[in-house]
Design a protein around this motif. Structure first.
Motif, PDB file in Angstrom:
ATOM      1  N   VAL A  88       0.812  -1.221   0.000  1.00 30.52           N
ATOM      2  CA  VAL A  88       0.000   0.000   0.000  1.00 30.52           C
ATOM      3  C   VAL A  88       0.848   1.275   0.000  1.00 30.52           C
ATOM      4  O   VAL A  88       0.298   2.377   0.031  1.00 30.52           O
ATOM      5  CB  VAL A  88      -0.975   0.010   1.195  1.00 30.52           C
ATOM      6  N   GLY A  89       2.176   1.140  -0.035  1.00 35.60           N
ATOM      7  CA  GLY A  89       3.039   2.307  -0.066  1.00 35.60           C
ATOM      8  C   GLY A  89       3.180   2.956   1.299  1.00 35.60           C
ATOM      9  O   GLY A  89       2.705   2.442   2.319  1.00 35.60           O
ATOM     10  N   SER A  90       3.834   4.104   1.328  1.00 32.50           N
ATOM     11  CA  SER A  90       4.026   4.835   2.583  1.00 32.50           C
ATOM     12  C   SER A  90       2.727   5.516   2.988  1.00 32.50           C
ATOM     13  O   SER A  90       2.000   6.038   2.140  1.00 32.50           O
ATOM     14  CB  SER A  90       5.132   5.877   2.431  1.00 32.50           C
ATOM     15  N   ILE A  91       2.460   5.507   4.270  1.00 30.93           N
ATOM     16  CA  ILE A  91       1.272   6.168   4.817  1.00 30.93           C
ATOM     17  C   ILE A  91       1.739   7.196   5.844  1.00 30.93           C
ATOM     18  O   ILE A  91       2.290   6.830   6.885  1.00 30.93           O
ATOM     19  CB  ILE A  91       0.310   5.166   5.473  1.00 30.93           C
ATOM     20  N   VAL A  92       1.541   8.453   5.551  1.00 27.17           N
ATOM     21  CA  VAL A  92       1.976   9.515   6.465  1.00 27.17           C
ATOM     22  C   VAL A  92       0.827  10.005   7.346  1.00 27.17           C
ATOM     23  O   VAL A  92       1.067  10.612   8.394  1.00 27.17           O
ATOM     24  CB  VAL A  92       2.592  10.697   5.693  1.00 27.17           C
ATOM     25  N   GLU A  93      -0.397   9.745   6.932  1.00 23.56           N
ATOM     26  CA  GLU A  93      -1.558  10.143   7.725  1.00 23.56           C
ATOM     27  C   GLU A  93      -1.737   9.148   8.870  1.00 23.56           C
ATOM     28  O   GLU A  93      -2.024   7.973   8.656  1.00 23.56           O
ATOM     29  CB  GLU A  93      -2.810  10.178   6.836  1.00 23.56           C
ATOM     30  N   ARG A  94      -1.569   9.644  10.080  1.00 25.54           N
ATOM     31  CA  ARG A  94      -1.543   8.752  11.240  1.00 25.54           C
ATOM     32  C   ARG A  94      -2.863   8.010  11.460  1.00 25.54           C
ATOM     33  O   ARG A  94      -2.873   6.854  11.868  1.00 25.54           O
ATOM     34  CB  ARG A  94      -1.179   9.551  12.498  1.00 25.54           C
ATOM     35  N   GLU A  95      -3.979   8.658  11.200  1.00 24.55           N
ATOM     36  CA  GLU A  95      -5.264   7.989  11.405  1.00 24.55           C
ATOM     37  C   GLU A  95      -5.460   6.846  10.419  1.00 24.55           C
ATOM     38  O   GLU A  95      -6.075   5.833  10.758  1.00 24.55           O
ATOM     39  CB  GLU A  95      -6.406   9.006  11.296  1.00 24.55           C
ATOM     40  N   ILE A  96      -4.936   6.990   9.215  1.00 22.03           N
ATOM     41  CA  ILE A  96      -5.026   5.904   8.234  1.00 22.03           C
ATOM     42  C   ILE A  96      -4.119   4.754   8.648  1.00 22.03           C
ATOM     43  O   ILE A  96      -4.503   3.576   8.588  1.00 22.03           O
ATOM     44  CB  ILE A  96      -4.668   6.414   6.828  1.00 22.03           C
ATOM     45  N   LEU A  97      -2.889   5.083   9.081  1.00 18.34           N
ATOM     46  CA  LEU A  97      -1.977   4.042   9.552  1.00 18.34           C
ATOM     47  C   LEU A  97      -2.571   3.322  10.753  1.00 18.34           C
ATOM     48  O   LEU A  97      -2.484   2.088  10.866  1.00 18.34           O
ATOM     49  CB  LEU A  97      -0.627   4.660   9.921  1.00 18.34           C
ATOM     50  N   LYS A  98      -3.188   4.064  11.625  1.00 13.12           N
ATOM     51  CA  LYS A  98      -3.832   3.484  12.805  1.00 13.12           C
ATOM     52  C   LYS A  98      -4.864   2.438  12.405  1.00 13.12           C
ATOM     53  O   LYS A  98      -5.004   1.399  13.052  1.00 13.12           O
ATOM     54  CB  LYS A  98      -4.491   4.603  13.624  1.00 13.12           C
ATOM     55  N   ARG A  99      -5.574   2.693  11.331  1.00 11.68           N
ATOM     56  CA  ARG A  99      -6.594   1.754  10.844  1.00 11.68           C
ATOM     57  C   ARG A  99      -5.982   0.389  10.547  1.00 11.68           C
ATOM     58  O   ARG A  99      -6.563  -0.659  10.860  1.00 11.68           O
ATOM     59  CB  ARG A  99      -7.249   2.332   9.594  1.00 11.68           C
ATOM     60  N   TYR A 100      -4.793   0.384   9.937  1.00 10.73           N
ATOM     61  CA  TYR A 100      -4.135  -0.884   9.612  1.00 10.73           C
ATOM     62  C   TYR A 100      -3.712  -1.631  10.875  1.00 10.73           C
ATOM     63  O   TYR A 100      -3.899  -2.849  10.982  1.00 10.73           O
ATOM     64  CB  TYR A 100      -2.925  -0.632   8.715  1.00 10.73           C
ATOM     65  N   TYR A 101      -3.119  -0.899  11.819  1.00 10.13           N
ATOM     66  CA  TYR A 101      -2.713  -1.527  13.076  1.00 10.13           C
ATOM     67  C   TYR A 101      -3.910  -2.127  13.813  1.00 10.13           C
ATOM     68  O   TYR A 101      -3.837  -3.241  14.336  1.00 10.13           O
ATOM     69  CB  TYR A 101      -2.048  -0.500  13.986  1.00 10.13           C
ATOM     70  N   VAL A 102      -4.999  -1.380  13.887  1.00 16.88           N
ATOM     71  CA  VAL A 102      -6.183  -1.828  14.620  1.00 16.88           C
ATOM     72  C   VAL A 102      -6.793  -3.068  13.980  1.00 16.88           C
ATOM     73  O   VAL A 102      -7.251  -3.992  14.665  1.00 16.88           O
ATOM     74  CB  VAL A 102      -7.233  -0.692  14.688  1.00 16.88           C
TER      75      VAL A 102
END
Length: 222
Positions: A88-102
Motif C-alpha cells: 500500500v506504499g508509505s502512509i503519512v496520515e496517522r489515522e489511516i496508519l492506525k486503521r491498519y494496526y487496529v
C-alpha cells in the motif's frame, strides 16, 4: 520510545469498522508489516514463510517503501501470493496508519539484527534495535511475531506480550499457524503488549525530565 497511539482504548467496533474498510472478510486473518522495504528487514524470509500458509485464509499488508519494493512485488507474484499480499506504499496520515494496526491480527516482524541470517537472503545484520513499529502495533492491541534472540525481540516474553519463533521459514510459518488456532490468545497477548510495551510520549518525557533533574543536581554538587 514513546508513541502517539499509546493509551488508545480498544473498541471491538473500531476494529470491525477498520477491517470492513480494508475489505477483510469474515473468517479471514490479517497480517501486517510496517517499515522500510529493504532486504535487511528479512522480508524475503517473510514471504517464503507466508507461502507455507497458502491454505490459510489471510491478507497480508506491507506498508512503507524502499529499494526492494519492486523485487518484493515480483517475488509475491512468483510465489503465487498476489491474491493475498498487498503493498500500500508509505502512509503519512496517522489515522489511516492506525486503521491498519487496529485491523491486524498479527504484526509480522522477522528482522534479524543481532544474529546472522541464512545466506540465501543475503543478510548479515539489520538495523532494528528498538523498533517503534512493534510498540505502535502493541499500543493498538496487535501482538508481534518475531525471531527468537533477535535484538528486536528483547522486549518480548513469548506468548505473554508477543510471540517468538526459531529462525527458519518452516518454524515461523508453523508458529503463525499455531497462534491462529486460538483467537483468544491473540487478544490476551495483544492486551498485555499494550500494557507492557506501549508508552506515551508524555510518559517518556516525564521519565527523561526526571533523569535530567537528577543529573543536574548530581553535577551541581561537584
Amino acid at each position: 520510545n514513546g508513541n502517539d497511539f499509546a493509551g488508545t482504548p480498544f473498541l471491538q467496533s473500531v476494529r470491525q469498522e477498520a477491517r470492513r474498510t480494508l475489505g477483510i472478510r469474515s473468517g479471514e486473518f490479517m497480517f501486517l508489516f510496517v517499515g522500510q522495504h529493504i532486504w535487511e528487514k528479512n522480508l524475503g524470509f517473510l514471504l517464503d514463510s507466508l507461502v507455507r500458509l497458502s491454505d490459510v485464509p489471510f491478507r497480508m499488508y506491507f506498508v512503507g517503501s524502499g529499494y526492494a519494493s519492486h523485487e518484493l512485488k515480483q517475488k509475491v507474484v512468483e510465489l503465487g501470493l498476489a491474491s493475498k499480499v498487498s503493498f500500500v506504499g508509505s502512509i503519512v496520515e496517522r489515522e489511516i496508519l492506525k486503521r491498519y494496526y487496529v485491523a491486524a491480527d498479527l504484526f509480522l516482524f522477522p528482522s534479524l539484527n543481532g544474529i546472522h541470517a541464512d545466506a540465501k537472503y543475503g543478510i548479515v545484520a539489520a538495523t532494528d534495535n528498538a523498533p517503534l513499529v512493534i510498540r505502535e502495533a502493541a499500543a493498538l492491541g496487535t501482538p508481534s511475531v518475531l525471531i527468537r534472540d533477535s535484538t528486536a525481540s528483547e522486549i518480548i516474553s513469548d506468548s505473554v506480550n508477543g510471540f517468538l519463533s526459531p529462525n527458519s521459514t518452516e518454524a515461523y510459518s508453523n508458529r503463525i499457524r499455531e497462534i491462529l488456532c486460538s483467537t483468544a490468545i491473540i487478544k490476551q497477548v495483544g492486551e498485555e503488549a499494550s500494557r507492557t510495551i506501549a508508552r506515551s510520549w508524555e510518559d517518556v518525557a516525564g521519565e527523561v525530565y526526571d533523569r535530567y533533574n537528577r543529573l543536574i543536581k548530581r553535577n551541581g554538587n561537584k
